[in-house]
Design an enzyme around this catalytic site. Structure first.
Site, PDB file in Angstrom:
ATOM      1  CB  CYS A 177      -0.014  -3.826  23.790  1.00  0.00           C
ATOM      2  SG  CYS A 177       0.265  -4.469  22.139  1.00  0.00           S
ATOM      3  CB  CYS A 214      -2.582  -3.552  21.005  1.00  0.00           C
ATOM      4  SG  CYS A 214      -1.533  -4.932  21.372  1.00  0.00           S
ATOM      5  CG  ASP A 215      -4.198  -0.533  23.162  1.00  0.00           C
ATOM      6  OD1 ASP A 215      -4.952  -1.229  22.466  1.00  0.00           O
ATOM      7  OD2 ASP A 215      -3.910  -0.814  24.332  1.00  0.00           O
TER       8      ASP A 215
END
Lengths: 109, 308
Positions: free
Chosen positions: B136, B139-140
């Site tokens: 992701c 997300c990261d």
């Protein structure tokens, strides 16, 4: 008591590394959806383990050096510290039972 | 959890399909529980902004949408159990849902376990998860500021992820096993005109290398069969999705990709076993479609229980 403390680079040593109890550190950020989902779970555990275990939070945007030092590459990452060292890393979605297993393991002498 | 509990409806999975099925089943007066192994909300909790769910003209954070769906279902009586499903068995007049913690008995099962990112299946991938291996980018990505990362894949998801990384990282290498992208024209053009993005064509990952974090990828050119290494600090894997249906393999016929085959009423070949959302063959893989499937499955379950 019973709520995760916000810690930063300056307070990390005293609040986590030198803490008498094992400490769960929640690395999070405001833009991270799963972090928002897991926060209430961590807060509930902070209540449940109050007095035996410390709970801390590190905002990775505000504290990039801490995030980098502990190799945080995905959030939420929960690190359990014992005796000043990380002994367990939990990445991403974790149900409460999994977290409890990690905390109970850290509380073993 | 006790070893055997009795329920009317067990919904496996707590994403939009499962939560909507739970909402409808509970409002129909059925005793329904949702079984979820992780956090309630499903894959959308990773989406910073969901802009195509009707009713939210300004978009809504995926985690907020998941939370609202959860609270709405709970308000109408849906209960939640934490557990990892390992199998579903069909007995005379009832079904047994096997979990990591024991068995749950019920009359109806609604399978709504969704899908997850396909793994590379190479050495180092599992070990370095959360240490540079990610599924992701939204997300990261911010944790890789100023670094060089790889994106594996060539579809819409891979290119969208690569483009979302441009804001944070220094350099993005897209590694694709074919010699052209499958992504839509608009995404392709944007990626190919982005100076931070470069491409390695006809290349596959054979190893993720690193100790406490990702340091290199071992790659293979599938045309020349030449192997070489690429220094990166992160690798974002975007090679499609796979349905979470392993636990149904002995209960139902699955299609070759592992998806569950249903009719338009979400019925499977097994009476009393319904499926909803991303695990269905030809699912639109959209939040609103999953929610619609969940509603249909619960209505069909109600009819089944009433013998209609």
């Amino acid at each position: 008591m019973g709520k995760p403390n916000d810690v930063n680079e300056a307070s990390f040593e005293a609040e986590v590394i030198k803490a008498a109890n094992p400490t769960l550190v929640d690395f999070w950020a405001t833009w991270c959806g799963p972090c928002r989902m897991i926060a209430p779970v961590v807060e509930a555990l902070a209540e449940e383990y109050a007095g035996r275990m410390n709970f801390a939070k590190v905002n990775v945007d505000a504290e990039p050096k801490l995030a980098n030092k502990y190799g945080i590459r995905s959030i939420p990452t929960l690190l359990v510290f014992k005796g000043g060292k990380p002994v367990k890393q939990l990445v991403g979605n974790q149900p409460k039972e999994e977290l409890k297993k990690a905390l109970d393991a850290a509380l073993q002498p | 959890m006790s070893s055997i509990s009795e329920h009317e409806v067990i919904i496996v999975g707590g994403g939009p399909a499962g939560l909507t099925a739970g909402l409808y089943a509970s409002r129909a007066g059925l005793k329904a529980v949702a079984l979820e192994k992780g956090l309630i909300g499903g894959q959308i909790i990773n989406a910073p902004l969901v802009e195509n769910y009707p009713g939210f003209p300004h978009g809504i954070a995926g985690s907020d949408l998941g939370d609202l769906m959860c609270r709405q279902a709970e308000k109408h009586g849906l209960r939640f159990i934490t557990g990892d499903v390992v199998g579903v068995e069909v007995a005379d007049g009832y079904k047994v849902v096997r979990t990591s913690d024991g068995e749950l008995r019920c009359k109806v099962v609604i399978a709504a376990t969704g899908s997850e990112r396909q793994k590379l299946g190479v050495p180092g991938e599992q070990l370095l998860l959360g240490r540079g291996v990610s599924y992701c980018a939204t997300c990261d990505g911010p944790l890789f500021r100023g670094e060089t990362v790889a994106v594996v894949g060539g579809g819409d998801v891979a290119i969208t992820e690569a483009l979302s990384l441009v804001a944070f990282v220094n350099k993005i290498v897209v590694i694709h096993r074919r010699d052209e992208l499958r992504a839509s024209a608009i995404l392709r053009e944007r990626a190919q005109s982005e100076p931070k993005i470069s491409f390695l064509w006809s290349t596959v990952v054979s190893d993720v290398l690193g100790d406490d974090k990702v340091r290199e990828l071992s790659l293979r050119d599938v045309k020349t069969v030449r192997s070489f290494n690429l220094e990166v600090s992160g690798v974002f894997v975007c090679i499609g999705h796979r349905p979470n249906t392993d636990y149904l393999a002995h209960t139902l016929p699955l299609d070759p990709a592992g998806y569950v085959i249903t009719d338009v009423q979400m019925r499977t070949d097994v009476p009393g076993l319904f499926a909803a959302g991303d695990i269905r063959q030809n699912s639109a893989r959209q939040v609103v479609a999953a929610a619609g499937d969940g509603a249909t499955a619960a209505l069909s379950a109600e009819k089944f229980l009433k013998g209609i």
